[in-house]
Design a protein around this motif. Structure first.
Motif, PDB file in Angstrom:
ATOM      1  N   PRO A 124      29.986  79.456  37.837  1.00  0.00           N
ATOM      2  CA  PRO A 124      30.746  78.524  37.077  1.00  0.00           C
ATOM      3  C   PRO A 124      30.212  77.140  37.174  1.00  0.00           C
ATOM      4  O   PRO A 124      30.938  76.570  38.144  1.00  0.00           O
TER       5      PRO A 124
ATOM      6  N   ILE B 212      30.130  72.924  37.528  1.00  0.00           N
ATOM      7  CA  ILE B 212      30.666  72.009  36.216  1.00  0.00           C
ATOM      8  C   ILE B 212      30.021  70.795  36.080  1.00  0.00           C
ATOM      9  O   ILE B 212      29.078  70.547  36.672  1.00  0.00           O
TER      10      ILE B 212
ATOM     11  N   LEU C 272      37.759  74.367  38.017  1.00  0.00           N
ATOM     12  CA  LEU C 272      37.120  73.122  36.920  1.00  0.00           C
ATOM     13  C   LEU C 272      36.049  74.084  36.906  1.00  0.00           C
ATOM     14  O   LEU C 272      35.119  73.186  35.364  1.00  0.00           O
ATOM     15  N   GLY C 273      35.346  74.664  37.110  1.00  0.00           N
ATOM     16  CA  GLY C 273      33.963  75.221  36.717  1.00  0.00           C
ATOM     17  C   GLY C 273      34.678  75.957  34.950  1.00  0.00           C
ATOM     18  O   GLY C 273      34.048  75.425  34.345  1.00  0.00           O
TER      19      GLY C 273
ATOM     20  N   SER D   8      35.275  73.662  32.827  1.00  0.00           N
ATOM     21  CA  SER D   8      33.950  72.891  32.093  1.00  0.00           C
ATOM     22  C   SER D   8      33.178  73.573  31.244  1.00  0.00           C
ATOM     23  O   SER D   8      32.245  73.732  30.288  1.00  0.00           O
ATOM     24  N   GLU D   9      32.780  75.312  31.445  1.00  0.00           N
ATOM     25  CA  GLU D   9      32.423  76.081  30.668  1.00  0.00           C
ATOM     26  C   GLU D   9      32.859  76.970  28.916  1.00  0.00           C
ATOM     27  O   GLU D   9      32.139  77.159  27.924  1.00  0.00           O
ATOM     28  N   ILE D  10      34.129  76.763  29.068  1.00  0.00           N
ATOM     29  CA  ILE D  10      34.821  77.061  27.834  1.00  0.00           C
ATOM     30  C   ILE D  10      35.253  75.939  27.033  1.00  0.00           C
ATOM     31  O   ILE D  10      35.482  76.406  25.891  1.00  0.00           O
ATOM     32  N   SER D  11      35.104  75.043  27.288  1.00  0.00           N
ATOM     33  CA  SER D  11      36.290  74.202  26.715  1.00  0.00           C
ATOM     34  C   SER D  11      35.279  73.618  26.067  1.00  0.00           C
ATOM     35  O   SER D  11      34.236  72.702  26.370  1.00  0.00           O
ATOM     36  N   ASP D  12      35.951  72.891  24.693  1.00  0.00           N
ATOM     37  CA  ASP D  12      35.179  72.210  23.647  1.00  0.00           C
ATOM     38  C   ASP D  12      35.450  70.577  24.154  1.00  0.00           C
ATOM     39  O   ASP D  12      34.844  69.107  24.605  1.00  0.00           O
TER      40      ASP D  12
ATOM     41  N   ALA E 160      34.695  68.900  27.154  1.00  0.00           N
ATOM     42  CA  ALA E 160      34.284  68.785  28.188  1.00  0.00           C
ATOM     43  C   ALA E 160      33.262  67.858  29.214  1.00  0.00           C
ATOM     44  O   ALA E 160      32.926  67.416  30.295  1.00  0.00           O
ATOM     45  N   LYS E 161      32.546  67.693  28.564  1.00  0.00           N
ATOM     46  CA  LYS E 161      31.417  66.486  28.933  1.00  0.00           C
ATOM     47  C   LYS E 161      31.717  65.267  29.078  1.00  0.00           C
ATOM     48  O   LYS E 161      31.303  65.036  31.022  1.00  0.00           O
TER      49      LYS E 161
ATOM     50  N   PHE F 161      34.217  65.515  32.790  1.00  0.00           N
ATOM     51  CA  PHE F 161      33.039  65.630  34.134  1.00  0.00           C
ATOM     52  C   PHE F 161      32.348  64.263  34.196  1.00  0.00           C
ATOM     53  O   PHE F 161      32.048  64.092  35.582  1.00  0.00           O
ATOM     54  N   ASN F 162      31.784  63.597  33.442  1.00  0.00           N
ATOM     55  CA  ASN F 162      31.035  62.473  33.319  1.00  0.00           C
ATOM     56  C   ASN F 162      31.130  61.461  33.172  1.00  0.00           C
ATOM     57  O   ASN F 162      30.194  60.463  34.056  1.00  0.00           O
TER      58      ASN F 162
END
Ligand SMILES: Nc1ncnc2c1ncn2[C@@H]1O[C@H](COP(=O)(O)OP(=O)(O)O)[C@@H](O)[C@H]1O
Ligand SMILES: Nc1ncnc2c1ncn2[C@@H]1O[C@H](COP(=O)(O)OP(=O)(O)O)[C@@H](O)[C@H]1O
Ligand SMILES: [Mg+2]
Ligand SMILES: [Mg+2]
Lengths: 328, 320
Positions: A260, A262, B216-217, B220-224, B240-241, B244-245
């Motif tokens: 996955p 991040i 966290l990975g 990050s991939e599954i959530s809106d 999600a963006k 993390f950013n």
């Protein structure tokens, strides 16, 4: 330069499967099946692969926590598998192991001081006064306090317990430590503390780590070289940079794709690999990966590919896959 | 603004232990919109599971929901009678777990359990229930579903058991699914299979999902949108963006920096000093204050409210 600390040749560990009233051996699990590997002094070599592929068994067989079924292991230039008695005991001090579950590996009835003194008692090293000083310095080495010496394991958090396990592993000043999922049971922020500690200790004491993990992000962070295992065999081995940049084996490629990512935002997740690891009791013929392999060819279920180099520009990189072989 | 499917306000769940009462969930509020996936992330003990079990009304002694509301499609779940809740659970809303045996009965066949679940919520014949059960097993990607229908949970592999549990949860078309660490015990390869399945089904049935994990990975991939929890409270919520950013809460920042990021290797990871305090030792004011690099005097006495800062909702007096 190429100082090999552990040289493993054709190592096998097969477990008998017994059944019935007479407990007759009906089959064998080839948990580690003909593995050859050179481990260099001061490096961290990672072992990865899905659960059941033989990582823990290999880790234990390397230091004879499991007696290998066959093969050869040369440790510091000595034939380790044939050492006996005092010779074996002395050499064993140089190899230690850290486990995933710090809860299970500490005796709840012993104080930290007793736990950390034990290795010295077993090996009859240091007088009791010196032991206490040494134990206190070990505690400080792993980021705990000397004043913790009289506490019991339950008084520590999970991360602190893992520090105690690390201190115990360091007690006899080993050169090689097998780390079997040492951070897998810990929370992210505690993982980071332990990973940083392990890196610092490695520099300080010139330690060699065999680092087992199913978490490829952790593996990428800590390892210099990585061996990918599937059903008891190494299917690919390379330096960290090469393995992640130019993975050759379709299994390695699938593992990397499945990590996955991040911070790249939500995405449509696509599985990189169908099916599951087949039963080791009845492994597929030829290349054991062929039933799940997206690139399988006619030869793949017939003959086992050997682990070898396929790219002269990257001589340390080896893979066991027919894709890269001229077919007979 | 679209109407949220779920609207949680000031949810508070208290456990009374020998050491006194403590709030495992301490005033949590959030919305989830139709078809959306809200990811809830945080280290162990921060209250992710208790939040979910509270919504399902599965909190048992010594725990009690002590405040708040949880409006699902216009009805407050916290005010329903136990018999009304029975119909909601497994009907309108369902939950899947890390450990499939939490939801599966070891002494009944998979098929029998699926049938019972369907018969409880639907007016259908036994034959129809059976057909639907087999259809569900097929839908979640279990090979030869007619055969697996007759199997017991222990006869399935870990990945297949996880699928069987998902089939159970989805058998009555829930509009809202809570997934509590459903892939934590799985290998990455099987994890990807299960995440793909959850996304497929979510899309097909326009399901709303609350997805809990400490990874966290995966989050990050599954959530809106992502909600970060600490000490029973919400620290920060953002897409999600953005989370993390451009994280704003010092805990969010520290959490992200302490995780090795694949493809972005650093020599040393950032760490958070100390460890999560035991629940009854949580300080007054902000729960993160004693580990926080940005802590101010006010953090010791006042609880920071969750407020809009840019695109994020942040509970912090001194954000990054
Ligand atoms: N003590 C044992 N007795 C019998 N089989 C074992 C034993 N330990 C491991 N195995 C089997 O050997 C294989 C490899 O296991 P293991 O080394 O634990 O894998 P990993 O650490 O990669 O998950 C598995 O099929 C496992 O069931
Ligand atoms: N049955 C219980 N009795 C007492 N304390 C509990 C119980 N269940 C959960 N807790 C406590 O509530 C807090 C939140 O737990 P939980 O929601 O399970 O955390 P997580 O975020 O890891 O899912 C923790 O401190 C936990 O110890
Ligand atoms: Mg293992
Ligand atoms: Mg939980």
């Amino acid at each position: 330069m190429n100082d090999v600390i552990l040289d493993v040749k054709h190592l096998k560990k097969h477990f008998p499967v017994k059944q019935g009233l007479l407990m007759r051996e009906v089959a064998q699990v080839k948990a580690v099946d003909d593995i050859s590997l050179e481990i260099r002094r001061g490096e961290t070599i990672g072992l990865v692969g899905e659960s059941g592929c033989g990582k823990s068994t290999l880790g234990r067989a390397l230091i004879r926590l499991y007696e290998p079924s066959s093969g050869a292991v040369t440790f510091n230039g000595r034939d380790f598998l044939n050492l006996k008695g005092e010779d074996l005991r002395r050499e064993r001090r140089n190899m230690q192991m850290i486990f995933q579950d710090p809860y299970a590996s500490l005796d709840p009835r012993m104080t930290v001081g007793q736990i950390l003194s034990e290795p010295f008692e077993i090996h009859g090293i240091l007088k009791s006064r010196e032991r206490e000083a040494k134990v206190k310095s070990l505690l400080e080495t792993v980021g705990l306090k000397a004043s913790h010496i009289n506490r019991y394991p339950h008084e520590f958090s999970g991360g602190q317990k893992q520090r105690i396990c690390i201190a115990r592993a360091l007690a006899l000043e080993p050169s090689l430590i097998i780390c079997d999922e040492p951070v897998s049971a810990l929370d992210v922020s505690i993982q980071a503390q332990i990973l940083n500690l392990m890196k610092d200790l490695q520099k300080k004491f010139n330690l060699t780590y065999v680092f087992i993990s199913h978490d490829l992000s952790v593996i990428e962070h800590i390892c210099d070289r990585i061996a990918v295992m599937y059903l008891g065999k190494i299917v690919e081995i390379a330096t960290r940079e090469e393995l992640f940049k130019n993975p050759q084996h379709p299994y390695t490629q699938a593992l990397i794709q499945a990590i996955p990512r991040i911070g790249e935002g939500k995405r449509r997740i696509k599985k990189s690999l169908g099916g599951e690891v087949p039963s080791p009791l009845n492994p597929p013929s030829g290349c054991a990966f062929h039933p799940r392999c997206p690139h399988r060819m006619d030869i793949c279920d017939k003959r086992v590919p050997t682990l070898k180099n396929h790219n002269p520009a990257d001589p340390a990189h080896q893979a066991a896959c027919w894709l890269y072989e001229k077919q007979p | 603004m679209s109407n949220p499917v779920l609207s949680v306000r000031n949810l508070e769940t208290t456990f009374t232990t020998k050491l006194g009462p403590f709030r495992a969930v301490n005033g949590v509020s959030y919305d989830i919109n139709a078809g959306e996936t809200l990811g809830i992330v945080g280290e162990s003990g921060c209250g992710k599971s208790v939040t979910s079990f509270s919504l399902m009304r599965l909190i048992e002694k010594p725990g009690r929901i002590t405040n708040g509301e949880a409006i699902l499609n216009g009805r407050d779940l916290l005010k329903l009678s136990e018999s009304e809740m029975e119909q909601v659970r497994g009907g309108e809303m369902a939950m899947i777990f890390q450990e499939p045996m939490t939801a599966l009965n070891p002494v009944l066949t998979i098929g029998r359990q699926l049938d019972e679940q369907i018969l409880k919520h639907r007016h259908v014949s036994k034959k129809e229930a059976r057909d639907r059960s087999i259809e569900m097993l097929r839908l979640v990607g279990i090979p030869s579903p007619e055969k697996r229908y007759e199997a017991y949970a222990h006869q399935l592999s870990g990945g297949m058991r996880q699928r069987a549990m998902i089939a159970m949860a989805l058998s009555c078309d829930p509009k809202f699914l809570i997934a509590d660490e459903p892939t934590t015990a799985l290998d990455v390869t099987i994890q990807a299979q299960i995440l793909e399945l959850i996304q497929d089904i979510q899309e097909k049935f326009n399901m709303t999902v609350q997805f809990i994990t400490h990874d966290l990975g995966v989050i990050s991939e599954i959530s809106d949108r992502v909600m970060v929890m600490y000490g029973g409270q919400t620290c920060e919520t953002a897409t999600a963006k953005d989370i993390f950013n451009s994280p704003r809460h010092p805990y969010t920042v520290a959490l992200i920096n302490s995780r090795p990021k694949f493809g972005h290797r650093v020599d040393k990871l950032q760490t958070i000093e100390g460890s999560v305090p035991a629940p009854h030792e949580l300080p007054r004011g902000c729960p993160f204050q004693n580990r926080c690099p940005n802590a101010l005097e006010i953090c010791k006495t006042n609880r920071p409210p969750l407020e809009k800062m840019g695109a994020n909702l942040v509970a912090c007096f001194n954000p990054m």
